[in-house]
Design an enzyme around this catalytic site. Sequence first.
Site, mmCIF file in Angstrom:
data_model
loop_
_atom_site.group_PDB
_atom_site.id
_atom_site.type_symbol
_atom_site.label_atom_id
_atom_site.label_comp_id
_atom_site.label_asym_id
_atom_site.label_seq_id
_atom_site.Cartn_x
_atom_site.Cartn_y
_atom_site.Cartn_z
ATOM 1 C CB SER A 41 -0.853 -0.014 1.273
ATOM 2 O OG SER A 41 -1.526 1.211 1.463
ATOM 3 C CE1 TYR A 71 -4.639 -2.078 4.878
ATOM 4 C CE2 TYR A 71 -3.345 -0.087 4.558
ATOM 5 C CZ TYR A 71 -4.080 -1.140 4.042
ATOM 6 O OH TYR A 71 -4.248 -1.253 2.679
#
Length: 261
Positions: free
Chosen positions: A143, A156
């Site tokens: 990401s 995350y």
Amino acid sequence: MSSDRQLHGKSAVITGSNSGIGLGVAIELAKAGADIVLNSFTDRDEDHALAASLAAAHGVSVRYICADMSKGADCRSLIQVAGGCDILVNNAGIQFVAPVEEFPVEKWDQILAINLSSAFHTSAAALPGMRDRGWGRVINIASAHGLTASPFKSAYIAAKHGVVGLSKTIALETAGQGITCNAICPGYVLTPLVEAQIPDQMKVHGMDRETVIRDVMLLRQPSRQFATVEQIGGTVVYLSSPAADQVTGTTISIDGGWTAM
Ligand code: NAD
């Protein structure tokens, strides 16, 4: 074989691929001629029907294998049941948003397990077969949050930074063996995972849906456009092509300029 079937004869396992980016990646790999294993933690008729429809649409073998990527043993058995794979796409991921001091411990553990540890387990299971065949691709869907941070997403961001580090390590351990390992770092892609974040972000920031999309979610994506699952899938196909034989241990950002700022 036409060049658009360049992956004919290769097998691909994509974790977390019954929706969103994983499904988009599976479709692009199937279009390129690869045989596909779809995965998620559910075992519904519609999961198997999805595999059958993908196979019919693209003329490749597609199987759906249920395995829970929060469990190390399931991750390893996914690869065993698949019979190994030439292309491993570690994509399964979940999100949860809260300040560090309020972050539920079980959510932290679950996010680290699914978003990071699963890639360790599947890679460990898949690499011996890739070494035997002298060819392999490990492609981790990290990401923009594997390269930079935002508030309220501690687990995350820790997991995605970990995925980038794991990718570099696997690249070094496999260098010169016909195997590459890279991480793709998307910015925002409008998938069910992102859709599910919108209510939380609206609550945290006290904004309506349109404002939170424009002024919070896409604020750091200078294009102010979502990336698409087809663009992520196309990058996976590129990384699986001979053009990318010497591309290893790196990250490819697909983020509309986010990490250029
Ligand atoms: P999504 O929710 O649409 O898909 C997630 C997939 O993971 C689903 O198929 C789900 O069934 C599967 N999954 C969840 N828990 C699982 C488990 N325990 N075992 C097996 N499978 C499981 O989300 P998405 O947006 O397509 O995200 C896919 C990946 O892309 C994630 O790793 C995410 O972090 C990453 N990513 C997404 C974006 C984005 O904007 N959508 C941006 C950057 C990175």
